[in-house]
Design an enzyme around this catalytic site. Structure first.
Site, PDB file in Angstrom:
ATOM      1  N   SER A 122      -6.611  -6.915  10.218  1.00  0.00           N
ATOM      2  CA  SER A 122      -6.784  -6.489   8.836  1.00  0.00           C
ATOM      3  C   SER A 122      -8.030  -7.141   8.219  1.00  0.00           C
ATOM      4  O   SER A 122      -9.135  -6.957   8.742  1.00  0.00           O
ATOM      5  CB  SER A 122      -5.515  -6.797   8.033  1.00  0.00           C
ATOM      6  OG  SER A 122      -5.484  -6.085   6.816  1.00  0.00           O
ATOM      7  N   ASP A 176      -0.181   3.449   9.316  1.00  0.00           N
ATOM      8  CA  ASP A 176      -0.571   2.286   8.519  1.00  0.00           C
ATOM      9  C   ASP A 176      -0.745   2.670   7.050  1.00  0.00           C
ATOM     10  O   ASP A 176      -1.635   3.444   6.722  1.00  0.00           O
ATOM     11  CB  ASP A 176      -1.880   1.708   9.069  1.00  0.00           C
ATOM     12  CG  ASP A 176      -2.209   0.330   8.506  1.00  0.00           C
ATOM     13  OD1 ASP A 176      -1.791   0.042   7.377  1.00  0.00           O
ATOM     14  OD2 ASP A 176      -2.899  -0.439   9.193  1.00  0.00           O
ATOM     15  N   HIS A 207       1.349  -1.231   9.557  1.00  0.00           N
ATOM     16  CA  HIS A 207       0.327  -2.294   9.503  1.00  0.00           C
ATOM     17  C   HIS A 207       0.876  -3.509  10.226  1.00  0.00           C
ATOM     18  O   HIS A 207       1.323  -4.480   9.593  1.00  0.00           O
ATOM     19  CB  HIS A 207      -0.002  -2.605   8.045  1.00  0.00           C
ATOM     20  CG  HIS A 207      -1.283  -3.372   7.853  1.00  0.00           C
ATOM     21  ND1 HIS A 207      -2.510  -2.898   8.238  1.00  0.00           N
ATOM     22  CD2 HIS A 207      -1.513  -4.598   7.310  1.00  0.00           C
ATOM     23  CE1 HIS A 207      -3.444  -3.775   7.931  1.00  0.00           C
ATOM     24  NE2 HIS A 207      -2.855  -4.836   7.381  1.00  0.00           N
TER      25      HIS A 207
END
Length: 226
Positions: A122, A176, A207
């Site tokens: 991320s 996600d 995610h």
């Protein structure tokens, strides 16, 4: 493989019993810390013939605009949603500088840059891309998980020749909701348009990280670092 764990205010470092021949600098996501990905090391099942030091830095706490200015560990501020949002140029570059220092530390310990992988999830993946593609010595590879390419408009002018063909692994969950797969795909396309070699994988997840992805990461790391 057995590791010795060293914890500090700045990072968690896992050092194998055998002398390390390579290093992975792995950056966590927004609001997490360096401990977040420590458990994955055993799951990678790297062979004893490939002793790798893993460095998991902690991002510094900072206010995050999209979270109402709440102070949390973050590699940079996120000012809004969507591809057209303003980016925290200063924060991104500051964190890239932190990673550069970890790279230099590993080189000083005897690990050549060509045996160092920069990885991240991320926000951490964004910093991994930002740092590695501008680093002036050839690296072993870049691993960008559930993320996107930051400051893309400046990459062509700032890219380091040494890493123009560095292997890039990008993995993303098709469901996600935090960093939509379309953002990852758009970043992949920009990188490929600039001539970078991108290995792209998607998984039926949100995610997060799944075991199928861990297997792919292990194979990729072994191919890059062996």
């Amino acid at each position: 493989m057995s590791y010795t764990t060293l914890e500090s205010a700045d990072a968690v470092v896992l050092t194998p019993a055998a002398t390390p021949v390579a290093a992975v600098i792995w950056l966590h996501g927004l609001g997490a810390d360096g401990f977040d990905f420590v458990p994955i090391v055993d799951e990678l099942r790297l062979p004893a013939t490939l002793p790798v030091r893993f460095i998991f830095p902690h991002a510094a706490p900072r206010p995050v605009t999209i979270n109402n200015g709440y102070v949390m560990r973050a590699w940079y501020d996120i000012k809004g949603f969507g591809p057209e949002r303003a980016e925290d140029d200063a924060g991104i570059r500051e964190s890239a500088g932190v990673v550069n220092r970890y790279i230099e530390q590993e080189i000083a310990r005897g690990i050549p840059a060509s045996k160092i992988v920069i990885a991240g999830f991320s926000q951490g993946g964004a910093i991994a891309l930002q740092t590695a593609l501008r680093y002036q010595q050839r690296l072993a590879g870049v691993m960008a998980l559930s993320t996107y390419l930051p400051l893309r408009a400046s990459l062509a002018a700032e890219a380091a020749d040494a890493n123009r063909d560095v292997p890039i692994l990008m993995c993303h969950g098709v469901h996600d909701p935090v960093v939509p797969a379309q953002m990852g795909e758009a970043s992949r396309d920009v990188l490929q348009g600039l001539g970078y070699r991108v290995e792209w994988h998607t998984y039926p997840m949100e995610h997060s990280v799944c075991m199928e992805e861990v297997v792919d990461i292990s194979k990729w790391l072994q191919a890059r670092l062996a």
